[in-house]
Design a protein around this motif. Structure first.
Motif, PDB file in Angstrom:
ATOM      1  N   SER A 146       0.811  -1.217   0.000  1.00 37.79           N
ATOM      2  CA  SER A 146       0.000   0.000   0.000  1.00 37.79           C
ATOM      3  C   SER A 146       0.844   1.266   0.000  1.00 37.79           C
ATOM      4  O   SER A 146       0.325   2.351  -0.277  1.00 37.79           O
ATOM      5  N   GLY A 147       2.132   1.134   0.334  1.00 39.23           N
ATOM      6  CA  GLY A 147       2.964   2.321   0.483  1.00 39.23           C
ATOM      7  C   GLY A 147       2.664   3.091   1.750  1.00 39.23           C
ATOM      8  O   GLY A 147       3.168   4.198   1.947  1.00 39.23           O
ATOM      9  N   CYS A 148       1.860   2.509   2.629  1.00 37.23           N
ATOM     10  CA  CYS A 148       1.460   3.182   3.872  1.00 37.23           C
ATOM     11  C   CYS A 148       1.935   2.414   5.111  1.00 37.23           C
ATOM     12  O   CYS A 148       1.461   2.661   6.217  1.00 37.23           O
ATOM     13  N   GLY A 149       2.830   1.472   4.900  1.00 37.98           N
ATOM     14  CA  GLY A 149       3.385   0.740   6.031  1.00 37.98           C
ATOM     15  C   GLY A 149       2.698  -0.563   6.346  1.00 37.98           C
ATOM     16  O   GLY A 149       3.148  -1.317   7.213  1.00 37.98           O
ATOM     17  N   ASN A 150       1.595  -0.846   5.677  1.00 38.87           N
ATOM     18  CA  ASN A 150       0.880  -2.104   5.924  1.00 38.87           C
ATOM     19  C   ASN A 150      -0.048  -2.391   4.765  1.00 38.87           C
ATOM     20  O   ASN A 150      -0.408  -1.494   3.999  1.00 38.87           O
TER      21      ASN A 150
END
Length: 652
Positions: A301-305
């Motif tokens: 996701s590019g958001c860490g999760n």
């Protein structure tokens, strides 16, 4: 009226597919005599509790009750007494949360709320009807952020609108709120423009706007989920009252439906705001997230999760959440953020479940991820796998980037800049990403083979929220561009979008030459960057008139929206291309159109071009930045001349 809905926070209906041991998400069933809480949590969880509060924010718990394990991963507590309008949290030892399927919450979504959902139905809600759409290709999707659209609306609007755009001179009582879309000025504007579907950016409860400080300007697109099944309080008039955000969201849907406009919800099931603080992690640690082989959280996701849609309860969560938004809020479609993170089986189950309710509910998404996922790519909802997901659509970045230049470099242009090389990719988009004998996929950017089974599986667009808007991109990629040239290219780009066989999609405000001062990723930029400028001096120029008439042209002529790959191959014929020029014919009364043959020429060159056409006498309906279905003159013979940086549309 259906039976009383006096439960809150996920009463899961009987499933049409098997779930081991019939496990349930968090469930809360209220009666005046007692309230029963159930929770899906690990069998080895220690000291699982539910806490009751008098307020949704602050204060100490008025009651704490230990939950007992009553089944596999199932915990239950019965709390005697009447607790209506109180608030609650679950605690499995990792911090309090509202659970993963809260249906009403207090301010900032920290606590679930015990309410009667019947109290949130506006007058006449039981008679609310979904606007009729025969095919997805009949949709005209308008992507909107609530705050962008109405925050700067005021009465200082220039007089003198184009003939076909009549907008009431009025301000909004509800800037940046759900209710702005219930007001006459907004409804009249959208109807006059001709759009019939509003894609609203994430409107569920998200983390990055503090609902206790709404007097302080705050902005975010909302791709940071907290409670997936509750409207966000920042768009309501009172985020402290759990009823208000729900009833105001429903009023918005109801008003748009009455105007013949469908409502599409942007959903972000692929990741959460964070891990440790998420309702998923606090309820059942590490169950809902993917990990890599070395035990790290995967970051597709590019958001860490990234969430693990292939796991049974995460899959079930997504399906039940979609069902809930349809049944409780009458939502008409879903745009899946980073759909390429979700597994194909889950997406097909979503489609099958929605079909049982209403097959016309539209589902589409981004056919990519933001990074590598810890799951086989051939099993994910990527654009290349759309053929394995009938009834689900994806965005065509082939056509988008062929028109305006690559996403990776704002300064590079393509077709609109008069640069050759994108013609075959534009033809790919005009055909709706389906197989067509005249499209050479070896020359198409990104995709070397057709990926859509039907044209209704391709979203045709040139800009959206998470990129430069079209005006800014044109300025960035064409140095020293003048306003008149910018306008010509803007209209040319949208003509390509709206004469394609896919599902057309435009960013809110493009029709008034919106700019974001060159900001590419404005997810948390201030209102001065993101808001629509209703006082734009060119707001009432020919641009708005052209957009509305272009939309009408598409809606009035089924040749532009055949909806069938076979019909596209039968009736769509490409004429010989030139550098920075694409031409095609929709022939033999395509789609039972009233016009026998329609020819569209898209010329991005700074010089006029002559194009060979089948011999005939043609009526001109689009030329030099003007559209008139009644005719702008005639042309005869086997050649037509197309003005620089413009579209020509003729018919016989």
């Amino acid at each position: 009226m259906e039976a009383k809905k006096i439960f809150l926070s996920c009463a899961i209906a009987a499933m049409s597919y098997s779930v081991a041991n019939a496990q349930q998400f968090d469930e809360m069933v209220y009666s005046p005599q007692s309230t029963t809480f159930k929770l899906f949590a690990p069998n080895d969880a220690k000291d699982v509790k539910v806490r009751l509060y008098g307020k949704g924010h602050g204060g100490k718990a008025v009651k704490t009750v230990k939950m007992k394990r009553t089944g596999d991963c199932q915990w239950t507590a019965v709390v005697p007494g009447d607790h209506k309008n109180k608030f609650y949290t679950f605690d499995t030892g990792r911090g309090e949360s509202a659970g993963i399927f809260a249906r009403a919450v207090g301010v900032n979504g920290k606590r679930g709320a015990i309410i009667d959902l019947n109290d949130t139905d506006p007058a006449g809600w039981e008679n609310d009807v979904r606007p009729v759409i025969k095919s997805p290709v009949d949709l005209v999707i308008y992507e909107m952020h609530h705050r962008d659209f109405s925050i700067a609306r005021n009465i200082n609007i220039d007089a003198g609108t184009p003939n076909d755009i009549k907008v009431k001179r009025a301000s909004t009582e509800y800037p940046g709120k759900f209710l702005a879309l219930t007001e006459d000025w907004s409804i009249n504007y959208l109807k006059s423009l001709g759009v019939n579907a509003i894609h609203i950016l994430p409107s569920f409860d998200y983390a990055s706007v503090d609902e206790t400080k709404l007097d302080t300007p705050q902005y975010n697109w909302g791709y940071d989920p907290v409670n997936y099944n509750v409207p966000d309080g920042s768009y309501s008039t009172d985020p402290y009252n759990p009823h208000v955000r729900i009833i105001e969201f429903k009023k918005m849907v109801q008003a748009l439906h009455k105007a013949g406009i469908r409502v599409i919800l942007d959903v972000v099931y692929n990741h959460t705001f964070d891990i440790d603080g998420s309702n998923f992690q606090r309820t059942y640690p590490d169950y809902f997230y993917r990990k890599t082989a070395d035990g790290k959280y995967s970051d597709g996701s590019g958001c860490g999760n990234e969430t693990a849609s292939e796991r049974e309860m995460m899959r079930r969560f997504i399906v039940e959440s979609v069902k809930y938004w349809i049944e409780e809020y009458h939502i008409d479609g879903f745009r899946f953020d980073l759909m390429g993170i979700h597994d194909i089986e889950t997406m097909n189950l979503v489609r099958a479940t929605v079909n049982e309710i209403d097959p016309t509910i539209f589902i589409y998404g981004e056919g990519w991820s933001a990074g590598t996922c810890a799951y086989p790519q051939d099993k994910l909802g990527m654009k290349a796998n759309i053929g394995m997901m009938p009834g689900i659509a994806a965005f065509s970045d082939e056509m988008r980037d062929a028109l305006r230049g690559p996403f990776s470099d704002d300064t590079k242009g393509q077709f609109l800049a008069g640069i050759a090389g994108g013609e075959e990719s534009i033809k790919f988009g005009i055909a709706g990403a389906v197989e067509h004998p005249q499209v050479d996929c070896a020359k198409v950017n990104y995709s070397k083979k057709p990926w859509a089974l039907e044209p209704s599986q391709m979203i045709s667009y040139v800009s959206c929220h998470d990129d430069m808007c079209l005006v800014d991109r044109l300025r960035a990629s064409i140095p020293n561009i003048k306003d008149d040239e910018l306008i010509r290219l803007d209209l040319l780009a949208q003509t390509a979008v709206f004469t394609s066989q896919g599902v057309p999609f435009i960013l809110c405000g493009e029709e008034m030459l919106r700019n974001k001062q060159g900001v590419h990723n404005s997810y948390n930029s201030p209102d001065s960057i993101n808001r629509l400028n209703w006082n734009n001096p060119i707001r009432y120029s020919n641009v708005l008139d052209y957009y509305s008439k272009l939309i009408s042209l598409r809606q009035n002529h089924p040749a532009f929206r055949l909806g069938s790959a076979d019909l596209v191959r039968k009736h769509l014929e490409f004429l010989p291309s030139q550098d920075a020029l694409v031409a095609f014919r929709l022939k033999n009364y395509a789609g039972r159109d009233d016009w026998r043959n329609i020819i569209v020429v898209l010329n991005a060159n700074r010089e006029a071009r002559t194009v060979d056409v089948p011999e005939g006498k043609y009526t001109v309906v689009c030329r030099d930045g003007k559209i008139d279905e009644n005719g702008l003159g005639t042309v005869n013979g086997t050649k037509v001349t197309v003005a620089p940086q413009s579209a020509l549309i003729i018919h016989d």
